[in-house]
Design an enzyme around this catalytic site. Structure first.
Site, short mmCIF file in Angstrom:
data_model
loop_
_atom_site.label_atom_id
_atom_site.label_comp_id
_atom_site.label_asym_id
_atom_site.label_seq_id
_atom_site.Cartn_x
_atom_site.Cartn_y
_atom_site.Cartn_z
N LYS A 93 26.69 61.71 51.08
CA LYS A 93 25.77 60.59 50.94
C LYS A 93 25.88 59.74 52.19
O LYS A 93 26.97 59.41 52.64
CB LYS A 93 26.19 59.76 49.71
CG LYS A 93 25.32 58.56 49.45
CD LYS A 93 24.19 58.89 48.49
CE LYS A 93 23.09 57.87 48.50
NZ LYS A 93 22.07 58.06 49.55
N LYS A 117 33.83 54.31 53.44
CA LYS A 117 32.97 53.31 52.83
C LYS A 117 32.57 53.74 51.42
O LYS A 117 32.67 52.97 50.46
CB LYS A 117 31.71 53.17 53.70
CG LYS A 117 30.71 52.17 53.19
CD LYS A 117 29.42 52.19 54.01
CE LYS A 117 29.68 52.19 55.49
NZ LYS A 117 28.50 51.87 56.28
N LYS A 129 25.92 61.85 57.26
CA LYS A 129 24.99 61.00 58.03
C LYS A 129 24.07 61.93 58.82
O LYS A 129 24.43 63.07 59.11
CB LYS A 129 25.78 60.12 58.99
CG LYS A 129 25.02 58.92 59.50
CD LYS A 129 25.04 57.76 58.52
CE LYS A 129 24.12 56.63 58.96
NZ LYS A 129 24.28 55.42 58.15
N ASP A 169 18.51 54.13 57.50
CA ASP A 169 19.42 53.46 58.43
C ASP A 169 18.50 52.88 59.51
O ASP A 169 17.30 52.70 59.26
CB ASP A 169 20.44 54.46 59.02
CG ASP A 169 21.57 53.78 59.79
OD1 ASP A 169 22.51 53.28 59.17
OD2 ASP A 169 21.50 53.72 61.05
N THR A 212 22.27 45.73 51.32
CA THR A 212 23.30 45.68 52.36
C THR A 212 23.51 44.24 52.83
O THR A 212 24.65 43.77 52.96
CB THR A 212 22.94 46.60 53.54
OG1 THR A 212 22.63 47.90 53.02
CG2 THR A 212 24.09 46.74 54.52
N ASN A 243 16.43 45.51 58.37
CA ASN A 243 16.69 45.48 56.94
C ASN A 243 17.96 44.69 56.59
O ASN A 243 17.93 43.82 55.72
CB ASN A 243 16.79 46.92 56.41
CG ASN A 243 17.20 46.95 54.96
OD1 ASN A 243 18.37 47.14 54.64
ND2 ASN A 243 16.26 46.72 54.07
P1 NDP Z 1 16.77 48.39 61.17
O1 NDP Z 1 16.16 49.48 61.98
O2 NDP Z 1 16.04 47.89 59.98
O3 NDP Z 1 17.06 47.12 62.11
C1 NDP Z 1 17.86 47.20 63.25
C2 NDP Z 1 17.69 45.89 63.97
O4 NDP Z 1 18.66 45.76 65.01
C3 NDP Z 1 16.34 45.75 64.63
O5 NDP Z 1 15.94 44.42 64.55
C4 NDP Z 1 16.64 46.14 66.07
O6 NDP Z 1 15.73 45.61 67.03
C5 NDP Z 1 17.99 45.48 66.23
N1 NDP Z 1 18.75 46.00 67.34
C6 NDP Z 1 19.01 47.27 67.69
N2 NDP Z 1 19.82 47.31 68.76
C7 NDP Z 1 20.08 46.01 69.06
C8 NDP Z 1 20.88 45.37 70.02
N3 NDP Z 1 21.57 46.08 70.93
N4 NDP Z 1 20.96 44.02 70.00
C9 NDP Z 1 20.28 43.29 69.11
N5 NDP Z 1 19.50 43.85 68.17
C10 NDP Z 1 19.41 45.18 68.15
O7 NDP Z 1 18.24 48.88 60.78
P2 NDP Z 1 19.18 48.37 59.62
O8 NDP Z 1 19.02 46.90 59.44
O9 NDP Z 1 18.98 49.26 58.46
O10 NDP Z 1 20.61 48.70 60.20
C11 NDP Z 1 21.34 47.79 61.03
C12 NDP Z 1 22.80 48.20 61.07
O11 NDP Z 1 23.34 48.18 59.74
C13 NDP Z 1 23.10 49.59 61.61
O12 NDP Z 1 24.35 49.58 62.25
C14 NDP Z 1 23.22 50.44 60.33
O13 NDP Z 1 23.98 51.60 60.53
C15 NDP Z 1 23.92 49.45 59.43
N6 NDP Z 1 23.79 49.70 58.01
C16 NDP Z 1 22.57 49.75 57.40
C17 NDP Z 1 22.48 49.94 56.04
C18 NDP Z 1 21.18 49.89 55.32
O14 NDP Z 1 21.19 49.91 54.07
N7 NDP Z 1 20.03 49.79 55.99
C19 NDP Z 1 23.68 50.19 55.23
C20 NDP Z 1 24.91 50.03 55.94
C21 NDP Z 1 24.95 49.83 57.29
P3 NDP Z 1 14.49 46.46 67.62
O15 NDP Z 1 13.35 46.13 66.73
O16 NDP Z 1 14.36 45.92 68.99
O17 NDP Z 1 14.87 47.91 67.57
#
Ligand code: NDP
Length: 449
Positions: A93, A117, A129, A169, A212, A243
């Protein structure tokens, strides 16, 4: 930190020689192994049965070609990945990431973290993953759909509701999950809960979208409460605007905090009046626009080009929710200099090892993503249960279960740290508690050769 055990060090050195180019993966493995010495020393079976040598190697790695046709009729090719890391406690998962920088090292680091996790959630889920170096940003809906269909045409051979259940993700949200689910159903002629993060009209769980971000704040709140503090009146940075970040903002605000700064990969915004998550929802979820357009809604806010400076904004609490290694040593020093009380990770591995040393060295509260962002996968587990039961629980039911799970994870981490003489070290506690469960299952199941 060093790995203080000869067996653990030997396993790590072998891995580092074999996968020298996979820096993110090696960083994630090192971070876990440097906390496991006391566990390995108390249970000789771990070394006798080479549990560590087995746990760091994925059970299966699948890499495949993903051809698709763009809007100009040109044939494009991307690479697809699924790393099925460990199935000792349940079906694999873990999410799928679509971003241009995706490679095997990043997918392996994420898959490795996912093992621990998922164990921490106490739900029966193994670790996996996947993803692709395809980036949905700037692509039309039709292009994203054609890519997702092609990706699933291969992935379908490797997943299933009792085998491997992917989710979203970075770059994979409700739209991408929908296109992949549609193609899975078409290819298999079956309706099963093979993906989580589905839309509410076709088997998704209420509160999965928020899980999350909400879970991160429930965890941070439990940690703060344990130390006699709370979100009340605190200034907060939430990096990213996807997200996790959007719903971390909502819950941190509901708990009494004020989110001053958020970012995307181009830059960051600062709004001293507090950033309304609903505005970010419109910008990111509806318009798929850049965070700089926040100023069209709130002209008094400030936009700064370049995302790394966000950590210099003076706040009390930092919630990194964007991507790996987003807080380096310099950023960590800026946080400490500004008097931050805690860094609670929403993204996976956002702090470099040097940053963690600075944060912990200064006595700040610190929680690793594998514990504090486990709310997403935990709620995916709840989505799987609802799909199996053919029932839908209410938002309040799911949210209450999520809160309970996050509070138990905090307690499990704190208890495991204390048990091994590392009281208050939530990073070590998370690794130990997650490892212990998977290790017990692997010992019980034998060497499966
Ligand atoms: P999204 O694609 O929804 O959002 C990612 C965000 O981060 C976007 O706003 C993106 O901007 C921004 N971003 C990417 N790189 C950078 C950077 N170097 N500096 C600043 N902002 C940046 O992804 P998620 O919110 O789903 O995931 C975010 C993190 O959380 C990841 O590490 C993921 O592995 C982790 N995670 C997510 C889960 C989930 O349920 N979604 C669960 C557990 C962990 P831009 O629009 O410019 O790309």
């Amino acid at each position: 930190m060093a790995i203080n055990n000869a067996y653990l060090e030997g396993v790590y050195n072998d891995l580092a020689a074999r996968y020298a180019e996979q820096s993110e993966y090696l960083e994630a493995v090192h971070e876990v192994l440097e906390t496991l010495a006391p566990v390995v020393e108390q249970d000789p079976r771990i070394e006798e049965q080479n549990i560590i040598g087995r746990i760091v190697e994925p059970e299966r790695t699948i890499i495949f070609r993903v051809p698709w046709v763009d809007d100009q009729g040109k044939v494009q090719v991307n690479r697809g990945y699924r790393v099925q890391f460990n199935s000792a406690i349940g079906p694999y998962k873990g999410g799928l990431r679509f971003r241009d920088n995706v490679n095997l090292s990043i997918i392996k680091f994420l898959g490795f973290e996912q093992i621990f996790k998922n164990a921490l959630t106490t739900l029966p889920m193994g670790g996996g993953k996947g993803g692709s170096d395809f980036d949905p940003k700037g692509k039309s809906d039709a292009e994203v759909m054609r890519f997702c269909q092609s990706f699933m045409t291969e992935l379908v051979k490797h997943i299933g509701p009792d085998t491997d259940v992917p989710a979203g993700d970075i770059g994979v949200g409700a739209r991408e999950i929908g296109y992949m689910f549609g193609q899975y159903k078409r290819l298999t002629n079956s309706w099963t809960g093979v993906l989580t993060g589905k839309g509410l009209s076709y088997g998704g769980s209420l509160a999965r979208t928020q899980a999350t971000g909400f879970g991160l704040c429930y965890f941070a709140n439990a940690y703060l409460r344990d130390k006699g503090m709370s979100f009340e009146g605190k200034r907060v940075i939430v990096s990213g605007s996807g997200n996790v970040a959007i719903y971390a903002n909502q819950k941190a605000t509901e708990l009494g905090g004020k989110v001053i700064a958020m970012s995307d990969s181009n830059g960051y915004i600062v709004d001293e009046n507090g950033i309304d998550y609903k505005v970010i929802q419109v910008i990111k979820e509806q318009k798929r626009a850049r965070i700089s357009t926040y100023l069209d809604y709130v002209p008094t806010a400030k936009y700064v080009e370049g995302c790394s400076g966000i950590w210099t904004v003076p706040v009390d609490i930092a919630l990194p929710c964007a991507t790996q290694n987003e807080i380096d040593e310099t950023a960590a020093k800026a946080l400490v200099a500004n008097g931050v009380i805690g860094v609670f990770e929403g993204s996976n591995m956002p702090c470099t090892p040097e940053a963690i040393a600075v944060i912990k060295g200064a006595g700040l509260l610190y929680s690793p993503g594998k514990a504090s962002n486990a709310g997403g996968v935990a709620t995916s587990g709840l989505e799987m249960s609802q799909n199996s039961e053919r029932l839908s629980w209410t938002f309040e039911e799911v949210d209450a279960k999520l809160q309970g799970i996050m509070e138990s994870i905090y307690k499990a981490c704190a208890d495991a740290a204390a048990k091994y003489g590392m009281e208050g070290d939530i990073q070590a506690g998370a690794n130990i508690a997650g490892f212990q469960k998977v290790c017990d299952a692997m010992l019980a199941q034998g060497i499966c050769y």
